[in-house]
Design a protein around this motif. Sequence first.
Motif, PDB file in Angstrom:
ATOM      1  N   SER A 186      49.020  35.024  36.099  1.00 45.42           N
ATOM      2  CA  SER A 186      48.093  33.863  35.230  1.00 45.42           C
ATOM      3  C   SER A 186      47.616  32.462  36.423  1.00 45.42           C
ATOM      4  CB  SER A 186      49.760  33.235  34.927  1.00 45.42           C
ATOM      5  OG  SER A 186      50.333  32.520  34.983  1.00 45.42           O
ATOM      6  N   PHE A 187      47.291  32.833  37.448  1.00 44.50           N
ATOM      7  CA  PHE A 187      46.951  31.965  38.394  1.00 44.50           C
ATOM      8  C   PHE A 187      46.085  31.566  38.882  1.00 44.50           C
ATOM      9  CE2 PHE A 187      52.175  31.809  39.280  1.00 44.50           C
ATOM     10  CZ  PHE A 187      52.496  30.998  39.226  1.00 44.50           C
ATOM     11  N   GLY A 188      45.101  32.056  38.221  1.00 46.19           N
ATOM     12  CA  GLY A 188      43.127  31.984  38.274  1.00 46.19           C
ATOM     13  C   GLY A 188      43.382  32.842  38.637  1.00 46.19           C
ATOM     14  N   GLY A 189      42.046  32.592  39.912  1.00 45.00           N
ATOM     15  CA  GLY A 189      41.526  34.394  40.276  1.00 45.00           C
ATOM     16  C   GLY A 189      40.453  34.816  39.485  1.00 45.00           C
ATOM     17  N   GLN A 190      39.564  33.359  38.572  1.00 43.82           N
ATOM     18  CA  GLN A 190      38.775  34.197  37.825  1.00 43.82           C
ATOM     19  C   GLN A 190      37.534  34.415  38.611  1.00 43.82           C
ATOM     20  OE1 GLN A 190      38.764  34.904  34.038  1.00 43.82           O
ATOM     21  NE2 GLN A 190      37.079  35.641  34.526  1.00 43.82           N
ATOM     22  N   PHE A 191      36.181  35.560  38.203  1.00 42.21           N
ATOM     23  CA  PHE A 191      35.226  36.374  38.672  1.00 42.21           C
ATOM     24  C   PHE A 191      34.057  35.870  37.304  1.00 42.21           C
ATOM     25  CE2 PHE A 191      31.722  39.253  39.018  1.00 42.21           C
ATOM     26  CZ  PHE A 191      30.891  38.700  39.584  1.00 42.21           C
ATOM     27  N   ASN A 192      33.160  35.121  37.816  1.00 41.18           N
ATOM     28  CA  ASN A 192      32.241  35.611  36.594  1.00 41.18           C
ATOM     29  C   ASN A 192      30.889  35.701  36.414  1.00 41.18           C
ATOM     30  OD1 ASN A 192      32.429  33.106  34.084  1.00 41.18           O
ATOM     31  ND2 ASN A 192      33.786  32.508  35.724  1.00 41.18           N
ATOM     32  N   GLY A 193      30.389  36.622  36.675  1.00 42.85           N
ATOM     33  CA  GLY A 193      29.363  37.581  36.877  1.00 42.85           C
ATOM     34  C   GLY A 193      29.254  38.526  36.399  1.00 42.85           C
ATOM     35  N   ASP A 194      28.941  39.901  36.733  1.00 43.19           N
ATOM     36  CA  ASP A 194      28.553  40.730  37.208  1.00 43.19           C
ATOM     37  C   ASP A 194      29.298  42.135  37.327  1.00 43.19           C
ATOM     38  OD1 ASP A 194      27.492  40.386  34.526  1.00 43.19           O
ATOM     39  OD2 ASP A 194      25.152  40.063  35.478  1.00 43.19           O
ATOM     40  N   LEU A 195      29.286  43.158  37.330  1.00 40.41           N
ATOM     41  CA  LEU A 195      30.085  44.051  37.957  1.00 40.41           C
ATOM     42  C   LEU A 195      29.498  45.468  37.811  1.00 40.41           C
ATOM     43  CD1 LEU A 195      33.696  43.173  37.545  1.00 40.41           C
ATOM     44  CD2 LEU A 195      32.355  42.645  39.471  1.00 40.41           C
ATOM     45  N   ASP A 196      28.908  46.247  38.672  1.00 42.22           N
ATOM     46  CA  ASP A 196      28.657  47.747  38.268  1.00 42.22           C
ATOM     47  C   ASP A 196      29.390  48.468  39.392  1.00 42.22           C
ATOM     48  OD1 ASP A 196      27.136  49.308  36.962  1.00 42.22           O
ATOM     49  OD2 ASP A 196      24.942  48.869  37.855  1.00 42.22           O
ATOM     50  N   ASP A 197      29.356  50.166  39.076  1.00 37.60           N
ATOM     51  CA  ASP A 197      29.667  51.139  39.662  1.00 37.60           C
ATOM     52  C   ASP A 197      30.530  50.994  40.261  1.00 37.60           C
ATOM     53  OD1 ASP A 197      27.625  52.700  38.541  1.00 37.60           O
ATOM     54  OD2 ASP A 197      25.923  52.093  40.954  1.00 37.60           O
ATOM     55  N   VAL A 198      31.393  50.643  39.894  1.00 41.41           N
ATOM     56  CA  VAL A 198      33.099  50.554  40.502  1.00 41.41           C
ATOM     57  C   VAL A 198      33.805  52.001  40.711  1.00 41.41           C
ATOM     58  CG1 VAL A 198      35.569  49.607  40.288  1.00 41.41           C
ATOM     59  CG2 VAL A 198      33.329  48.593  39.329  1.00 41.41           C
ATOM     60  N   ARG A 199      33.981  51.444  41.879  1.00 35.35           N
ATOM     61  CA  ARG A 199      34.424  53.894  42.318  1.00 35.35           C
ATOM     62  C   ARG A 199      36.084  53.439  43.591  1.00 35.35           C
ATOM     63  NH1 ARG A 199      29.268  56.686  44.655  1.00 35.35           N
ATOM     64  NH2 ARG A 199      27.888  55.744  42.569  1.00 35.35           N
ATOM     65  N   ILE A 200      36.674  54.688  42.891  1.00 38.87           N
ATOM     66  CA  ILE A 200      38.288  53.965  43.641  1.00 38.87           C
ATOM     67  C   ILE A 200      38.448  55.375  44.593  1.00 38.87           C
ATOM     68  CG2 ILE A 200      40.532  53.837  43.213  1.00 38.87           C
ATOM     69  CD1 ILE A 200      40.026  52.320  40.980  1.00 38.87           C
ATOM     70  N   TYR A 201      38.418  55.260  45.439  1.00 36.93           N
ATOM     71  CA  TYR A 201      38.510  56.946  46.186  1.00 36.93           C
ATOM     72  C   TYR A 201      40.320  56.643  46.510  1.00 36.93           C
ATOM     73  CZ  TYR A 201      33.083  56.790  46.391  1.00 36.93           C
ATOM     74  OH  TYR A 201      31.849  56.824  46.137  1.00 36.93           O
ATOM     75  N   SER A 202      40.698  58.222  46.882  1.00 39.88           N
ATOM     76  CA  SER A 202      42.236  58.320  47.370  1.00 39.88           C
ATOM     77  C   SER A 202      41.202  58.746  48.750  1.00 39.88           C
ATOM     78  CB  SER A 202      42.358  59.302  46.693  1.00 39.88           C
ATOM     79  OG  SER A 202      43.836  59.637  47.545  1.00 39.88           O
ATOM     80  N   GLY A 203      41.676  57.627  49.873  1.00 41.85           N
ATOM     81  CA  GLY A 203      41.137  58.241  51.260  1.00 41.85           C
ATOM     82  C   GLY A 203      40.232  57.793  51.738  1.00 41.85           C
ATOM     83  N   ARG A 204      39.642  57.287  52.737  1.00 40.05           N
ATOM     84  CA  ARG A 204      38.650  55.989  53.538  1.00 40.05           C
ATOM     85  C   ARG A 204      37.156  56.888  53.243  1.00 40.05           C
ATOM     86  NH1 ARG A 204      37.015  54.847  58.229  1.00 40.05           N
ATOM     87  NH2 ARG A 204      39.281  55.866  59.785  1.00 40.05           N
ATOM     88  N   LEU A 205      36.477  55.819  52.946  1.00 41.49           N
ATOM     89  CA  LEU A 205      34.798  57.021  53.655  1.00 41.49           C
ATOM     90  C   LEU A 205      34.485  55.991  54.706  1.00 41.49           C
ATOM     91  CD1 LEU A 205      33.448  54.558  49.851  1.00 41.49           C
ATOM     92  CD2 LEU A 205      34.227  57.275  50.028  1.00 41.49           C
TER      93      LEU A 205
END
Length: 251
Positions: A186-205
């Motif tokens: 609850s301490f802030g950290g708000q992003f305003n904008g657009d997000l796209d193509d979010v990907r989560i991987y196990s391991g390192r690219l």
Amino acid sequence: MTGAQAAVPAFTLVHAFDFSRDADSAQGAHATLSGDVQVRGGVLAVRGDNAFAEYAGLIPSAENGADTWWTVSLWARQTPGTGTAAEAVMVGQGVVSGYLPEFALSLRPSAGGGSEVVGINQSGWAGARSAPVADTGVWHHYAVAMAENVVLLWVDGQYIGHGGAGWNYSTPYFHGNMRLGRQVSSFGGQFNGDLDDVRIYSGRLDDTTVQAQFMAGPSVSAVPEPASALMALAGGALLWGRLSARRNRPA
């Protein structure tokens, strides 16, 4: 290439979000939307305060092992004029003592003016890496890979470098929910904008994969709209063709 990149472990795509229909991942992770956040025009549009998409913890836990890697990559376009005075968390998971997430990929004002992207592991205690962002009002690709006390960062397909503590701090567990668009507290950290193509991987690219993602561009701009000048030119050509056809048409 640095020593931190010498051995590249295998990676597996765990969750992918293209926001073509909803905020759920292709692998079935369900989103709970809060505030003014919605899927619109093929992106996750985050507007105003307390706006985010929340999920059960999706980032793989690095349980007792500095060799356990995971990666988050995404496209982001921050609304100009927002996030100039505080951290703007694009994605984060886990909470340390109720204050900050165990992991965060965020935008924030840089000391010399402008903005920078920051990848933080364990709220900066075990590792962090930052890089300047030329213009947050346009699409940028960010990728961050983390192990127990190492953070690797790429911006627009380019490897920036690694950051990390010189000691083996306690293992990050990342227990808790994950959010897109706001800090997991609850301490802030708000992003305003657009997000796209979010990907989560196990391991390192590796560099090649990150560069390929950057070259592919965000899915929302896969078929760019023609510029107004090109549209006018095309319209003129079409009109000329019709007039010529009429003149040459048999009586």
